[in-house]
Motif scaffolding. Structure first.
Motif, short mmCIF file in Angstrom:
data_model
loop_
_atom_site.label_atom_id
_atom_site.label_comp_id
_atom_site.label_asym_id
_atom_site.label_seq_id
_atom_site.Cartn_x
_atom_site.Cartn_y
_atom_site.Cartn_z
N ASP A 133 0.82 -1.21 0.00
CA ASP A 133 0.00 0.00 0.00
C ASP A 133 0.86 1.26 0.00
OD1 ASP A 133 -2.25 -1.50 -0.08
OD2 ASP A 133 -2.77 -1.27 2.04
N VAL A 134 2.02 1.20 0.61
CA VAL A 134 2.95 2.34 0.57
C VAL A 134 3.35 2.67 -0.86
CG1 VAL A 134 5.31 3.04 1.16
CG2 VAL A 134 3.83 2.06 2.91
N GLN A 135 3.73 1.65 -1.63
CA GLN A 135 4.13 1.88 -3.01
C GLN A 135 2.94 2.28 -3.88
OE1 GLN A 135 6.08 -1.87 -3.87
NE2 GLN A 135 8.08 -1.03 -3.33
N THR A 136 1.78 1.71 -3.62
CA THR A 136 0.59 2.08 -4.38
C THR A 136 0.22 3.53 -4.13
OG1 THR A 136 -0.24 -0.19 -4.26
CG2 THR A 136 -1.84 1.52 -4.76
N LEU A 137 0.24 3.96 -2.88
CA LEU A 137 -0.09 5.36 -2.56
C LEU A 137 0.91 6.32 -3.17
CD1 LEU A 137 -1.34 5.34 1.15
CD2 LEU A 137 -2.56 6.18 -0.86
N ASP A 138 2.18 5.97 -3.17
CA ASP A 138 3.20 6.83 -3.78
C ASP A 138 2.91 7.06 -5.26
OD1 ASP A 138 5.71 8.17 -4.32
OD2 ASP A 138 6.46 6.25 -5.06
N GLN A 139 2.61 6.01 -5.98
CA GLN A 139 2.31 6.14 -7.41
C GLN A 139 1.03 6.93 -7.65
OE1 GLN A 139 2.24 2.14 -8.90
NE2 GLN A 139 4.37 1.74 -8.35
N LEU A 140 0.00 6.68 -6.83
CA LEU A 140 -1.26 7.39 -6.98
C LEU A 140 -1.11 8.87 -6.67
CD1 LEU A 140 -4.29 7.31 -7.51
CD2 LEU A 140 -4.62 6.63 -5.12
N LEU A 141 -0.34 9.20 -5.64
CA LEU A 141 -0.14 10.61 -5.28
C LEU A 141 0.64 11.35 -6.36
CD1 LEU A 141 0.68 10.20 -1.49
CD2 LEU A 141 -1.30 11.38 -2.46
#
Length: 278
Positions: A133-141
C-alpha cells in the motif's frame, strides 16, 4: 458367558461413543478460537486452528494457554512490514526521517526500502504501513499531483496536498489503504508545515513534531526529550537522527539505518544514517 455377536455389538457402542467425544472436543476447540471478541477498528488476523493436538486423550486447554494462543496469533496489519517515520519543525526549515527496513514480521527481507517520498522541492510525505500500500499510494499521489499541476499550472502547497491525501484515503474507507502518512513541507510563506492522519484520512496538524510506525511510542518519548523550538537545519538533523536511531534500536520491526531529509528555502539536504544491523 457372552456370545461373539454380543461382544461385537458392545465394541461398536464403545467405539462410537469415543468417536463422538473426540469430534465434540475438536469442534469445541475450533469454536473457542473463532468466538474471540474482535475490537472495533482494529485490523488483525486470527487463524482458526485447534488449540490442542487432535487426540481424544487431550485434556481441555487452560485459560493461560488460550491467552498465550490469542497473543501469539494477533497482529495488526499495519505492523506486518515494520516502519518508523518522524517529522519535525525547525526555524524556517522542516525535517523528515525514516528507517530502511522491510520485513515480514520479524524476518528481514530488505535494508533499503523507501518510505519517504519527495513530492516537490518543498514537500515530502512519509508512509508507514503495509509495503504494498505504501508503493501504491506513492504512485497514486504522483499521478494526482501531476494532474493538478497540469490543470492549475502551479505547484501544490502542503495544505492542498494534505487534503488530497485525506480524500484519497477516505474514498477507500471500507477497504482502506493500510498506511499512516506523515506530511512535511514549507508553505507559501516559508513556514514549516506538519500533518499526519490515520488510515481513513482523519487529519491532525501540529507545530513541533509528528511520528508514525511500529515504534511510535519510542519516537514520541525521544522527541519530547530532544525537541527544542526554532532549531537550525544542522541542529534539526542531529535531533532527528538521534531520535530515530534511539527509537528503532528498541524495536524489532524497524531499523537497519535510516535517511533524513531537511527541507529549507534554499533546497533539500538528504543524509543517510548507519544503524545497528541486527
Amino acid at each position: 458367558s457372552i456370545t461373539f455377536f454380543e461382544l461385537t455389538a458392545l465394541h461398536n457402542i464403545i467405539f462410537s461413543s469415543c468417536h463422538r467425544h473426540r469430534h465434540r472436543h475438536i469442534h469445541h476447540n475450533f469454536l473457542r478460537v473463532s468466538k474471540k471478541p474482535q475490537h472495533k477498528g482494529n485490523y488483525h488476523s486470527t487463524l482458526l486452528l485447534p488449540t490442542a493436538p487432535l487426540s481424544p486423550h487431550n485434556s481441555p486447554p487452560t485459560q493461560t494457554h488460550r491467552k498465550q494462543y490469542y497473543h501469539n496469533r494477533k497482529m495488526s496489519i499495519l505492523e506486518y512490514n515494520g516502519a518508523a517515520v518522524i517529522a519535525m519543525a525547525g526555524k524556517d526549515c522542516v525535517g523528515i526521517a525514516s528507517d530502511n527496513r522491510l520485513g515480514i514480521q520479524y524476518q528481514t527481507v530488505a535494508m533499503d526500502f523507501k518510505k519517504v517520498f519527495k513530492m516537490n522541492d518543498t514537500l515530502f510525505v512519509g508512509l508507514a504501513g503495509l509495503a504494498t500500500d505504501v508503493q501504491t499510494l506513492d504512485q497514486l499521489l504522483r499521478f494526482r499531483m501531476n494532474l493538478y499541476e497540469l490543470r492549475e499550472e502551479r505547484t501544490m502547497t502542503p495544505q492542498v496536498f494534505t487534503n488530497l491525501l485525506s480524500n484519497i484515503l477516505y474514498e477507500k474507507r471500507f477497504g482502506p489503504y493500510f498506511a499512516e502518512p506523515v506530511v512535511a513541507g514549507l508553505d507559501e510563506k516559508g513556514s514549516p508545515y506538519l500533518a499526519t492522519m490515520d488510515l481513513i484520512g482523519a487529519i491532525e496538524t501540529t507545530k513541533d513534531f509528528v511520528v508514525s510506525g511500529t515504534c511510535d511510542g519510542n519516537l514520541y518519548g525521544m522527541c519530547e526529550t530532544l525537541y527544542k523550538p526554532d532549531l537550525g537545519k544542522e541542529e534539526l538533523f542531529e535531533t532527528l537522527a538521534q531520535a530515530l536511531l534511539a527509537s528503532v534500536d528498541r524495536d524489532a520491526l524497524s531499523g537497519w539505518g535510516g535517511v533524513v531529509h531537511i527541507i529549507t528555502k534554499e533546497g533539500v539536504m538528504s543524509r543517510e544514517l548507519k544503524g545497528r544491523q541486527d
